[in-house]
Write a protein that holds these residues in place. Structure first.
Motif, short mmCIF file in Angstrom:
data_model
loop_
_atom_site.label_atom_id
_atom_site.label_comp_id
_atom_site.label_asym_id
_atom_site.label_seq_id
_atom_site.Cartn_x
_atom_site.Cartn_y
_atom_site.Cartn_z
N TYR A 15 0.80 -1.22 0.00
CA TYR A 15 0.00 0.00 0.00
C TYR A 15 0.84 1.28 0.00
O TYR A 15 0.31 2.36 0.04
CB TYR A 15 -0.96 0.00 1.20
N GLU A 16 2.15 1.13 -0.01
CA GLU A 16 3.07 2.27 -0.04
C GLU A 16 3.95 2.19 -1.28
O GLU A 16 4.18 1.10 -1.81
CB GLU A 16 3.97 2.28 1.20
N LYS A 17 4.46 3.35 -1.70
CA LYS A 17 5.44 3.35 -2.78
C LYS A 17 6.68 2.61 -2.30
O LYS A 17 7.10 2.79 -1.15
CB LYS A 17 5.83 4.78 -3.16
N PRO A 18 7.27 1.79 -3.15
CA PRO A 18 8.47 1.07 -2.74
C PRO A 18 9.59 2.05 -2.37
O PRO A 18 9.93 2.93 -3.15
CB PRO A 18 8.86 0.26 -3.97
N PRO A 19 10.18 1.90 -1.18
CA PRO A 19 11.20 2.85 -0.74
C PRO A 19 12.60 2.61 -1.32
O PRO A 19 13.46 3.48 -1.25
CB PRO A 19 11.21 2.68 0.78
N LEU A 20 12.83 1.43 -1.87
CA LEU A 20 14.15 1.10 -2.41
C LEU A 20 14.09 0.83 -3.90
O LEU A 20 13.07 0.42 -4.44
CB LEU A 20 14.72 -0.15 -1.74
N ARG A 21 15.25 1.02 -4.53
CA ARG A 21 15.44 0.63 -5.93
C ARG A 21 16.73 -0.16 -6.02
O ARG A 21 17.69 0.11 -5.30
CB ARG A 21 15.52 1.86 -6.84
N ILE A 22 16.71 -1.11 -6.92
CA ILE A 22 17.93 -1.86 -7.24
C ILE A 22 18.32 -1.45 -8.64
O ILE A 22 17.51 -1.54 -9.57
CB ILE A 22 17.68 -3.39 -7.20
N VAL A 23 19.56 -0.99 -8.82
CA VAL A 23 20.07 -0.67 -10.14
C VAL A 23 20.99 -1.82 -10.55
O VAL A 23 21.90 -2.19 -9.81
CB VAL A 23 20.82 0.67 -10.17
N SER A 24 20.72 -2.37 -11.74
CA SER A 24 21.52 -3.49 -12.24
C SER A 24 21.84 -3.27 -13.71
O SER A 24 21.24 -2.43 -14.37
CB SER A 24 20.75 -4.81 -12.07
N ARG A 25 22.80 -4.05 -14.19
CA ARG A 25 23.10 -4.04 -15.62
C ARG A 25 23.45 -5.46 -16.03
O ARG A 25 24.09 -6.20 -15.28
CB ARG A 25 24.22 -3.06 -15.96
N ASP A 26 22.99 -5.81 -17.20
CA ASP A 26 23.25 -7.14 -17.74
C ASP A 26 24.52 -7.09 -18.58
O ASP A 26 24.65 -6.25 -19.48
CB ASP A 26 22.09 -7.64 -18.58
N ILE A 27 25.44 -7.99 -18.30
CA ILE A 27 26.67 -8.10 -19.05
C ILE A 27 26.58 -9.40 -19.84
O ILE A 27 26.56 -10.49 -19.26
CB ILE A 27 27.90 -8.08 -18.11
N ARG A 28 26.48 -9.25 -21.14
CA ARG A 28 26.28 -10.41 -22.02
C ARG A 28 27.54 -11.26 -22.07
O ARG A 28 28.66 -10.75 -22.04
CB ARG A 28 25.93 -9.94 -23.43
#
Length: 142
Positions: A80-93
């Motif tokens: 019921y709340e906005k998510p307080p965290l973010r995960i930043v990722s990158r895909d390395i082929r």
């Protein structure tokens, strides 16, 4: 024939430190929001491993370092709340066609004030451009 997506999550040293900070906060407040957020983060990291999970590609934003090769995932424990965290990722082929894609977790941080994007830019040693001033800003202490 169904092909499985071969993705393996790798925590960068900075992301490991982020997870450790979440753990320390959870230990200080057992059975609270911090513990639930830690659990939600661990569950999300498992979901990102081995298959595609909904991530949002990041667009170029001149206020931050160029993270256009990265994705973001939202993490929250309360629906019921906005998510307080973010995960930043990158895909390395992989170099070989039969190899496994490495999903590097760059940062796990607060969505407030876009902190996670500043942290990710610093960890990737990326330059943030300030177009209004016509200058480039390099991360200090990277």
């Amino acid at each position: 024939m169904r092909h499985s997506l071969r993705i393996r999550v790798h925590l960068s040293p900075g992301a490991r430190a982020d997870l450790q900070q979440l753990n320390e906060r959870a230990l200080k407040h057992p059975h609270g929001k911090e513990e639930a957020l830690l659990e939600a983060t661990i569950v999300m990291l498992h979901r990102l491993n081995g298959r595609r999970h909904p991530t949002k590609p990041l667009d170029y934003n001149p206020r931050f370092a160029d993270l256009s090769d990265c994705d973001t995932t939202y993490v929250g424990a309360d629906p019921y709340e906005k998510p307080p965290l973010r995960i930043v990722s990158r895909d390395i082929r992989p170099r070989r066609s039969d190899g496994i894609t490495r999903r590097e977790i760059v940062a796990i941080a607060a969505r407030q004030d876009s902190k996670v994007y500043r942290v990710a830019g610093q960890r990737l040693k990326r330059v943030a451009e300030c177009r209004d001033l016509g200058i480039s800003l390099v991360c200090v202490g990277c």
